[in-house]
Design an enzyme around this catalytic site. Structure first.
Site, PDB file in Angstrom:
ATOM      1  CG  ASN A 192      35.993  42.695  36.394  1.00 45.28           C
ATOM      2  OD1 ASN A 192      34.969  42.125  36.022  1.00 45.28           O
ATOM      3  ND2 ASN A 192      36.843  42.132  37.219  1.00 45.28           N
TER       4      ASN A 192
HETATM    5  C1  LIG Z   1      37.034  46.311  39.499  1.00 44.62           C
HETATM    6  C2  LIG Z   1      36.045  45.183  39.443  1.00 44.62           C
HETATM    7  N1  LIG Z   1      34.900  45.332  38.779  1.00 44.62           N
HETATM    8  C3  LIG Z   1      33.985  44.365  38.699  1.00 44.62           C
HETATM    9  C4  LIG Z   1      34.190  43.142  39.303  1.00 44.62           C
HETATM   10  C5  LIG Z   1      33.157  42.073  39.175  1.00 44.62           C
HETATM   11  O1  LIG Z   1      32.443  41.997  40.379  1.00 44.62           O
HETATM   12  P1  LIG Z   1      31.138  41.102  40.542  1.00 44.62           P
HETATM   13  O2  LIG Z   1      31.593  39.718  40.802  1.00 44.62           O
HETATM   14  O3  LIG Z   1      30.429  41.708  41.726  1.00 44.62           O
HETATM   15  O4  LIG Z   1      30.342  41.213  39.304  1.00 44.62           O
HETATM   16  C6  LIG Z   1      35.373  42.926  40.014  1.00 44.62           C
HETATM   17  C7  LIG Z   1      35.626  41.641  40.671  1.00 44.62           C
HETATM   18  O5  LIG Z   1      36.559  41.459  41.400  1.00 44.62           O
HETATM   19  C8  LIG Z   1      36.326  43.966  40.078  1.00 44.62           C
HETATM   20  O6  LIG Z   1      37.498  43.796  40.708  1.00 44.62           O
END
Ligand SMILES: Cc1ncc(COP(=O)(O)O)c(C=O)c1O
Length: 506
Positions: A192
């Site tokens: 991400n």
């Molecule tokens: C695998 C993964 N990691 C991190 C995130 C980021 O999440 P957050 O908005 O809670 O920071 C996402 C968002 O969809 C995600 O799919």
């Protein structure tokens, strides 16, 4: 506003929310407003004199609702779900009622202790290794952060500070600045965006290593990168693996990554923001492989654990590493019980000082749903995604680009990327369902995620009918043009034949 008016306003607001959620299918999932619509509608200054709450509530209906993207609609299929549930909404309301800022135990003992309790409940529900439980003797435990991004940043910053301390002892000849300039971190090119951002915020480059053909990051790729970097005099600090990548919900190979991290004293963090919910299911137990070897992990309850945003669980194998890294004190923050009990002062485990009473909505949701209800919810998402996957498979004009994983199906129209791009554009214009695109090795595809507060099989049928009928609309003109071209070609051919016959006759 006094308490009696609050009672009236609050009850009307609860009715408003219940009506909204009960009738959410009546709304197109995407709003039909243009940028600046609300700024145009609202006055440039706040009112000088108080206005009635009735007027405000009616404006919420009139000007705010038209600008809402309906994330709780079952026709939302973009990104990943952001969950909510009635108990969780009530939990938010009650937490606002108390309005505590629980950065240390004394600031609201119930806020801290309820968090300790629900984080252990959750760890057991997800069958996490016992080293992550507060109740286990040792330095492990869980905390609720606001988002996965915050959890990743905490891990990256703590790993960085631990590495600086270790290297300063090992190499007293190096200045701290020299050491900081050599630090490097790793993740996959499928991870991400928040992971790359954590590197930017921590002033530490994160190398995005190429995932395999199957989009999985494995130990070999990490080993190769670490060996190159060590050879070049760099200091490997942390690897952030993902269980359930954002693009296709691929699962990195935690065991092989853990072996490399252990060999090189590299912190291993697992971002299971979405897929973490599946740890609770016996049929998904393979996803938990290797978690006993990771230093920290995060999982968003606000994705599909029925708790509303924001609520991101994070567990640490050794919380002292975070506390030592972030411990900045002031006399006014100290209290009598500090450091004397097993109960943590969570301010040392996070970036902000203040913290919300998020544990309340978690506790209320867990109690009113029960473990059984939570598991059923995760299974429902998986079943609905299977239903959609079968529909894709049954239509030869479409293809899957990755195996269905939990509640996510990645698919495309066969042929040029242009067809899939046109399909998405059409769907976005019609606003009946909402999906986003992704790309892998120059192949454009669409992500169909099961979202919304209460999706049903009929909603999946609705989405599929919208998708396949729009593909028909796009490809029919092309078919007609192609058929028309075939007819022209045939008639030219025939007239050529006729000419030849005439010539022959003559
Ligand atoms: C695998 C993964 N990691 C991190 C995130 C980021 O999440 P957050 O908005 O809670 O920071 C996402 C968002 O969809 C995600 O799919």
């Amino acid at each position: 506003m006094d308490a009696s008016e609050f009672r009236e306003f609050g009850k009307a607001a609860v009715d408003f929310v219940a009506d909204y959620l009960e009738n959410i299918r009546d709304h197109e999932v995407l709003p039909s407003v243009e940028p600046g619509y609300l700024v145009e509608l609202l006055p440039k200054q706040m009112p000088e004199t108080p206005q009635s709450w009735r007027e405000v509530l009616s404006d919420i209906d009139r000007v705010i609702k038209p600008g809402i993207t309906h994330w709780q609609s079952p026709h939302m299929h973009a990104y990943y779900p952001t969950s909510t549930s009635y108990p969780s909404i009530v939990g938010e309301m009650l937490a606002s009622g108390f309005s505590v800022v629980g950065f240390s135990w004394i600031c609201s003992p119930a806020c801290t202790e309820l968090e300790v309790v629900v984080m252990d409940w959750l760890a057991k529900f997800l069958k996490l290794p016992t080293q992550f439980l507060h109740e286990t003797e040792g330095p492990g435990g869980g905390i609720i952060q606001g988002s996965a991004s915050e959890a990743v940043l905490v891990a990256v910053l703590a790993a960085r500070e631990q590495a600086v301390r270790r290297e300063s002892q090992l190499h007293p000849e190096l200045s701290e600045g020299d050491i900081r300039g050599k630090l490097v971190a790793y993740s996959s090119d499928q991870s991400n965006s928040c992971i790359e951002k954590a590197g930017v915020l921590a002033a530490m480059p994160i190398r995005l290593l190429p995932a395999g053909e199957d989009l999985v990051l494995r130990g070999e790729a990490l080993k190769e990168a670490i060996e190159q970097d060590v050879e070049a005099g760099l200091i490997p600090v942390i690897c952030i693996a993902t269980l359930g990548t954002t693009g296709t919900c691929a699962y990195d190979d935690i065991e092989s990554l853990a072996s490399i991290c252990e060999a090189h004293h590299v912190w291993l963090h697992v971002d299971a923001a979405y897929a973490g919910a599946a740890f609770a299911l016996e049929e998904c137990s393979q996803l938990r492989r290797g978690l006993d070897r990771v230093d920290s992990l995060n999982f968003n309850l606000h994705k599909f654990m029925l708790v509303n945003f924001d609520c991101s669980a994070m567990w640490l194998r050794d919380s002292n590493k975070v506390v030592d890294s972030f411990n900045v004190d002031r006399i006014y923050l100290k209290h009598k019980y500090e450091g004397q009990t097993q109960i943590p002062d969570f301010r040392h485990w996070q970036i902000p000082l203040g913290r919300r009473f998020r544990a309340l909505k978690v506790w209320i949701t867990f109690r009113t749903m029960g473990a059984e209800g939570l598991r059923a919810h995760v299974r429902k998402h998986i079943d609905l995604a299977k239903q959609f996957e079968d529909m894709v498979k049954s239509d030869t004009r479409f293809e899957l680009v990755a195996p269905r994983a939990l509640g996510l199906v990645c698919f495309r129209a066969k042929g040029d990327n242009e067809i899939t791009a046109q399909l998405l554009q059409r769907l976005m214009e019609r606003k009946k369902i909402y999906m986003v695109k992704a790309e892998h090795r120059n192949r454009l595809f669409l992500r169909f995620a099961i979202c919304g507060m209460d999706p049903k099989p009929a909603d999946i049928k609705y989405a599929w009918s919208e998708i396949e009928s729009q593909l028909t609309e796009i490809t029919t003109p092309q078919l007609i043009t192609r058929k028309a071209a075939d007819v022209t070609e045939l008639s030219q051919h025939l007239s050529g034949l006729q000419l030849t016959n005439e010539t022959l006759e003559r």
